[in-house]
Design a protein around this motif. Structure first.
Motif, PDB file in Angstrom:
ATOM      1  N   PHE A 207       0.830  -1.194   0.000  1.00  0.00           N
ATOM      2  CA  PHE A 207       0.000   0.000   0.000  1.00  0.00           C
ATOM      3  C   PHE A 207       0.870   1.252   0.000  1.00  0.00           C
ATOM      4  O   PHE A 207       1.937   1.278   0.602  1.00  0.00           O
TER       5      PHE A 207
ATOM      6  N   ASN B  69       1.847   4.944   1.254  1.00  0.00           N
ATOM      7  CA  ASN B  69       1.665   5.723   2.474  1.00  0.00           C
ATOM      8  C   ASN B  69       0.710   6.866   2.158  1.00  0.00           C
ATOM      9  O   ASN B  69       0.982   7.689   1.281  1.00  0.00           O
ATOM     10  N   PRO B  70      -0.433   6.937   2.833  1.00  0.00           N
ATOM     11  CA  PRO B  70      -1.453   7.926   2.453  1.00  0.00           C
ATOM     12  C   PRO B  70      -1.055   9.356   2.823  1.00  0.00           C
ATOM     13  O   PRO B  70      -0.390   9.600   3.828  1.00  0.00           O
TER      14      PRO B  70
ATOM     15  N   ALA C 238       1.518   3.761   6.343  1.00  0.00           N
ATOM     16  CA  ALA C 238       0.451   2.787   6.102  1.00  0.00           C
ATOM     17  C   ALA C 238       0.639   1.536   6.949  1.00  0.00           C
ATOM     18  O   ALA C 238      -0.337   0.965   7.450  1.00  0.00           O
TER      19      ALA C 238
ATOM     20  N   LEU D 212       3.026  -3.687   6.264  1.00  0.00           N
ATOM     21  CA  LEU D 212       2.837  -3.085   4.946  1.00  0.00           C
ATOM     22  C   LEU D 212       2.993  -4.108   3.821  1.00  0.00           C
ATOM     23  O   LEU D 212       2.652  -3.835   2.678  1.00  0.00           O
TER      24      LEU D 212
ATOM     25  N   GLN E 164      -8.209  -2.503   3.618  1.00  0.00           N
ATOM     26  CA  GLN E 164      -8.646  -1.148   3.246  1.00  0.00           C
ATOM     27  C   GLN E 164      -9.911  -0.747   4.010  1.00  0.00           C
ATOM     28  O   GLN E 164     -10.020   0.383   4.503  1.00  0.00           O
TER      29      GLN E 164
ATOM     30  N   VAL F 201      -9.029  -0.070   7.782  1.00  0.00           N
ATOM     31  CA  VAL F 201      -8.300   1.191   7.979  1.00  0.00           C
ATOM     32  C   VAL F 201      -9.226   2.383   7.755  1.00  0.00           C
ATOM     33  O   VAL F 201      -9.188   3.371   8.501  1.00  0.00           O
TER      34      VAL F 201
ATOM     35  N   LEU G  52      -6.555   3.622   1.992  1.00  0.00           N
ATOM     36  CA  LEU G  52      -5.272   3.104   1.527  1.00  0.00           C
ATOM     37  C   LEU G  52      -5.354   2.763   0.044  1.00  0.00           C
ATOM     38  O   LEU G  52      -6.325   2.152  -0.413  1.00  0.00           O
TER      39      LEU G  52
END
Length: 342
Positions: free
Chosen positions: A244, A246-247, A278, A303, A324, A327, A335
């Motif tokens: 994923f 990192n947002p 993430a 991750l 997803q 989170v 994500l």
């Protein structure tokens, strides 16, 4: 130079994707020179088929049978091209192993790529994802690339602006997806090298080794050691590395989350936003070391999703979607998946 196209049907891809998914290509070609690409265009049946351009297979989650034509890019070669007052220019062909190329540049005495050591995949895949790690992105040392246009047969030289690089993104994931074949890349490596030690893990490793003035090779060795301690070897446990992105979130949301989760990791970004880790978010949702079917979350790094033995693309997708959802529910953060599902 041969132009022979050796087409293979129902070709096994398990060893050509780092997740180790037992998949097959409907049709398969390995390309090691430009003449073969021209021959591919000249073959009406092949030219009309949907295509998957395959590098090292390290950023893919495959279905059990990949429809259409899988084109494996196996162009090889690397060289020092030239230099000016500020840079040394080196070129690598698309089929070269990325990590081996990074280490080769260090052996020549050139720094600049060391923070990207041990990233799996090929050189040709690096611009597609704009790979990055430990404070460096590929675009930071990118000069240009050559790409073969499958629709026209032209070879285009593209500079940075034309590639539209962004965080783990480029034009090759969108407008040019499976339409352009990256042939080779030129990197501009700095003569006045300055180590990038922004990440605490790297600085800590060097301090533990009592290396006060690190060389590019020292930084590379640090990155390799850190990655090996956290990430599974795809040859042992199938995986696609960081699964994923990192947002990036607003400062407002970051502050709200930090109030509830004071240990949350965040990094300031240009423009006032923040990047969240993430892996930390996933771990806080309880997924570290857990699994759904044969797809799991790596026990040392949340991750990373892993193949626990015989995972299918469907199982990996199901696990990713559940993470997803969890989170999103807990943190109001979406994500985004890094690998491409095929």
């Amino acid at each position: 130079m041969t132009t022979l196209l050796s087409l293979q049907t129902d070709y096994p891809l398990q060893k050509l994707n780092s997740f180790g998914i037992d998949a097959y290509a409907q049709e398969f070609l390995s390309i090691d020179n430009i003449a073969q690409l021209h021959a591919l265009r000249a073959n009406a049946a092949l030219a009309s088929m949907p295509k998957l351009i395959l590098g090292g297979g390290s950023n893919l989650v495959l279905s059990d049978r990949v429809p259409g034509l899988v084109v494996k890019i196996s162009l090889m070669g690397k060289e020092v091209l030239s230099e000016d007052d500020e840079h040394v220019y080196v070129r690598a062909e698309a089929g070269e192993n990325w990590h081996a190329f990074v280490r080769w540049t260090l052996e020549q005495g050139y720094g600049g790529l060391e923070n990207l050591s041990l990233i799996p995949g090929t050189v040709g895949a690096a611009p597609i994802q704009n790979i990055g790690a430990y404070g460096l992105e590929m675009q930071d040392v990118f000069h240009s690339l050559d790409a073969f246009d499958l629709s026209t047969g032209e070879v285009l030289t593209m500079r940075k602006a034309a590639c539209r690089f962004a965080y783990r993104d480029s034009i090759f994931k969108h407008d040019y997806k499976d339409k352009m074949v990256i042939l080779g890349i030129v990197f501009a490596l700095p003569k006045k090298w300055i180590p990038k030690l922004d990440y605490a893990d790297v600085a800590r490793y060097l301090a533990d080794k009592e290396i006060a003035s690190p060389t590019p090779l020292d930084v590379s060795n640090a990155v390799i050691a850190i990655r090996q301690s956290k990430l599974p070897d795809p040859a042992v446990i199938g995986n696609a590395g960081s699964f994923f992105k990192n947002p990036i979130v607003s400062a407002t949301l970051r502050d709200e989350l930090l109030h509830s989760y004071p240990k949350m990791v965040s990094y300031p970004q240009p423009g006032g936003d923040y990047k969240l880790a993430a892996g930390w978010l996933i771990e806080e949702c309880g997924w570290k070391g857990k699994s759904l079917g044969s797809a799991g979350v790596y026990e040392k790094q949340a991750l990373v999703l892993v193949n626990l033995g015989c995972a299918t693309g469907v199982e990996v997708r199901r696990l990713a979607q559940q993470i997803q959802r969890d989170v999103q529910k807990k943190f109001a953060v979406r994500l985004e998946v890094e690998p491409v599902f095929v």
